[in-house]
Design an enzyme around this catalytic site. Structure first.
Site, mmCIF file in Angstrom:
data_model
loop_
_atom_site.group_PDB
_atom_site.id
_atom_site.type_symbol
_atom_site.label_atom_id
_atom_site.label_comp_id
_atom_site.label_asym_id
_atom_site.label_seq_id
_atom_site.Cartn_x
_atom_site.Cartn_y
_atom_site.Cartn_z
ATOM 1 N N GLY A 1 0.787 -1.241 0.000
ATOM 2 C CA GLY A 1 0.000 0.000 0.000
ATOM 3 C C GLY A 1 0.810 1.276 0.000
ATOM 4 C CB SER B 1 1.679 6.109 1.787
ATOM 5 O OG SER B 1 1.311 6.364 0.466
ATOM 6 C CB ILE B 2 -0.616 5.136 6.667
ATOM 7 C CG1 ILE B 2 -1.472 6.353 7.064
ATOM 8 C CG2 ILE B 2 -0.406 4.211 7.852
ATOM 9 C CD1 ILE B 2 -2.881 6.029 7.529
ATOM 10 C CB VAL C 1 -4.979 -6.341 -3.453
ATOM 11 C CG1 VAL C 1 -3.581 -6.198 -2.887
ATOM 12 C CG2 VAL C 1 -5.785 -5.039 -3.327
ATOM 13 C CE1 TYR D 1 -13.059 6.816 5.643
ATOM 14 C CE2 TYR D 1 -14.122 5.193 7.059
ATOM 15 C CZ TYR D 1 -13.018 5.627 6.361
ATOM 16 O OH TYR D 1 -11.859 4.881 6.378
ATOM 17 C CE LYS E 1 -10.315 1.802 6.328
ATOM 18 N NZ LYS E 1 -9.186 1.093 5.679
HETATM 19 P P1 NAP Z 1 -2.661 6.152 0.416
HETATM 20 O O1 NAP Z 1 -1.288 6.669 0.561
HETATM 21 O O2 NAP Z 1 -3.470 6.651 -0.739
HETATM 22 O O3 NAP Z 1 -2.624 4.569 0.457
HETATM 23 C C1 NAP Z 1 -3.687 3.748 -0.014
HETATM 24 C C2 NAP Z 1 -3.045 2.697 -0.851
HETATM 25 O O4 NAP Z 1 -3.989 1.704 -1.307
HETATM 26 C C3 NAP Z 1 -2.406 3.294 -2.113
HETATM 27 O O5 NAP Z 1 -1.084 2.841 -2.219
HETATM 28 C C4 NAP Z 1 -3.304 2.739 -3.181
HETATM 29 O O6 NAP Z 1 -2.732 2.688 -4.463
HETATM 30 C C5 NAP Z 1 -3.580 1.364 -2.617
HETATM 31 N N1 NAP Z 1 -4.544 0.649 -3.434
HETATM 32 C C6 NAP Z 1 -5.749 1.053 -3.887
HETATM 33 N N2 NAP Z 1 -6.276 0.129 -4.712
HETATM 34 C C7 NAP Z 1 -5.371 -0.890 -4.776
HETATM 35 C C8 NAP Z 1 -5.322 -2.141 -5.462
HETATM 36 N N3 NAP Z 1 -6.313 -2.547 -6.265
HETATM 37 N N4 NAP Z 1 -4.230 -2.925 -5.284
HETATM 38 C C9 NAP Z 1 -3.220 -2.549 -4.494
HETATM 39 N N5 NAP Z 1 -3.207 -1.392 -3.821
HETATM 40 C C10 NAP Z 1 -4.263 -0.563 -3.963
HETATM 41 O O7 NAP Z 1 -3.541 6.521 1.719
HETATM 42 P P2 NAP Z 1 -3.385 6.132 3.258
HETATM 43 O O8 NAP Z 1 -4.215 7.140 3.968
HETATM 44 O O9 NAP Z 1 -1.965 5.937 3.601
HETATM 45 O O10 NAP Z 1 -4.171 4.752 3.345
HETATM 46 C C11 NAP Z 1 -3.608 3.564 3.874
HETATM 47 C C12 NAP Z 1 -4.617 2.850 4.782
HETATM 48 O O11 NAP Z 1 -4.831 3.645 5.953
HETATM 49 C C13 NAP Z 1 -5.987 2.650 4.146
HETATM 50 O O12 NAP Z 1 -6.511 1.402 4.565
HETATM 51 C C14 NAP Z 1 -6.791 3.775 4.767
HETATM 52 O O13 NAP Z 1 -8.181 3.548 4.760
HETATM 53 C C15 NAP Z 1 -6.213 3.752 6.166
HETATM 54 N N6 NAP Z 1 -6.497 4.938 6.988
HETATM 55 C C16 NAP Z 1 -6.229 6.189 6.532
HETATM 56 C C17 NAP Z 1 -6.509 7.284 7.338
HETATM 57 C C18 NAP Z 1 -6.240 8.687 6.856
HETATM 58 O O14 NAP Z 1 -6.799 9.625 7.442
HETATM 59 N N7 NAP Z 1 -5.411 8.882 5.856
HETATM 60 C C19 NAP Z 1 -7.057 7.092 8.624
HETATM 61 C C20 NAP Z 1 -7.315 5.797 9.062
HETATM 62 C C21 NAP Z 1 -7.032 4.718 8.242
HETATM 63 P P3 NAP Z 1 -3.338 3.750 -5.564
HETATM 64 O O15 NAP Z 1 -2.854 5.088 -5.142
HETATM 65 O O16 NAP Z 1 -2.793 3.271 -6.851
HETATM 66 O O17 NAP Z 1 -4.833 3.641 -5.523
#
Ligand code: NAP
Length: 261
Positions: free
Chosen positions: A13, A19-20, A65, A155, A162
């Site tokens: 991811g 990114s997280i 995925v 959301y 989630k």
């Molecule tokens: P992010 O940097 O956009 O990461 C999300 C990742 O998921 C990206 O690398 C994205 O790739 C990937 N992804 C989407 N579709 C995919 C696929 N078909 N196959 C493989 N990878 C795929 O954002 P993030 O905020 O760090 O998110 C990471 C996790 O943390 C997520 O589960 C999110 O819900 C969770 N989270 C985020 C927050 C927040 O406020 N940011 C809070 C709580 C939890 P693409 O860019 O190519 O789509």
């Protein structure tokens, strides 16, 4: 000695330096883990490769995925490169922008299916494909958000996803417990990332979050990375099936402090 010395971590991811997954990668690298990185596809290569290089990571594999064959190929390549692994991190979510706006009842059948497939089923599929490669004492980790248990306006389907991800975490913890593999989730407060940018009203919600959270501090990818190190290290050896909040305490609040500010 680092908390993850001698362990190998595969992180799914990574999109960019916000990114997280990058916060987790850096923290695990700092604690001595050998790192493998997986990213969604070609468009991200330009951002992901330099990040991987900056920590000396030479296992960087694309994996969509939604495709079983991609997951199988990633597992085969990881087996070839590392033999066994100790940590698997799922930091992946996706929903169409249209679904993260307006009433939840407007969620389309296809939008619902896609959000749950990419954001939830993928964790189950990765767990199945990678569990034969996991050492005893290993750990899996997913990223969730409080919209799973309370309504976070806009959301929508991601809140439902989630909730399913957290339930999946518990069922996987039950399945994999006898193999000595722990499965947990981190519920992070709002962080400005690519995925978050898709949620309508995120900026306003982000401001309101620091006002209401007891610590009055925004959550960073470094905060999540440090919590991920703990959950995937032997320090958390008897913790499985849990959701650990890394949210400056926001989730304990029932009503906002009307006297504040
Ligand atoms: P992010 O940097 O956009 O990461 C999300 C990742 O998921 C990206 O690398 C994205 O790739 C990937 N992804 C989407 N579709 C995919 C696929 N078909 N196959 C493989 N990878 C795929 O954002 P993030 O905020 O760090 O998110 C990471 C996790 O943390 C997520 O589960 C999110 O819900 C969770 N989270 C985020 C927050 C927040 O406020 N940011 C809070 C709580 C939890 P693409 O860019 O190519 O789509």
């Amino acid at each position: 000695m680092g908390l993850l010395e001698g362990k190998t971590a595969l992180i799914f991811g990574l999109a960019n330096k916000r990114s997280i997954a990058w916060g987790i990668t850096q923290a695990m690298h700092r604690e001595g883990a050998r790192i493998g990185i997986s990213y969604a596809g070609e468009v991200l290569e330009r951002r992901v490769f330099p990040l991987a290089e900056s920590i000396g990571c030479d296992f960087v594999e694309a994996c969509d995925v939604t495709k079983d064959e991609d997951i199988e190929a990633a597992a085969a390549k990881a087996a070839e490169k590392f033999g066994k692994i100790d940590i698997l991190v799922h930091s992946i979510a996706f929903a169409n922008r249209d679904e993260l706006n307006g009433p939840f009842y407007n969620t389309s059948r296809e939008g619902f299916r896609m959000a749950l497939d990419i954001s939830v089923y993928s964790f189950v599929a990765l767990a199945r494909a990678f569990q034969p490669l996991m050492n005893e004492g290993g750990a899996m980790l997913a990223m969730t958000y409080h919209g799973s248990v309370k309504v976070a306006p806009h959301y929508n389907v991601m809140g439902v996803a989630k909730a399913a991800l957290e339930a999946s975490t518990r069922y996987l913890a039950y399945d994999l417990g006898p193999q000595g593999i722990r499965v947990n989730a981190i519920s992070a407060g709002p962080i400005r990332t690519l995925a978050a940018a898709g949620v309508s009203g995120f900026k306003k919600m982000y401001r309101a979050f620091t006002e209401m959270a007891p610590l009055h501090q925004p959550v960073t990818i470094e905060d999540v990375g440090n919590a991920a190190v703990f959950l995937c290290s032997d320090m958390a050896a008897k913790t499985t099936g849990e959701v650990l909040y890394v949210d400056s305490g926001y989730n304990i609040m029932g009503v906002p402090d009307v006297d504040a500010g």
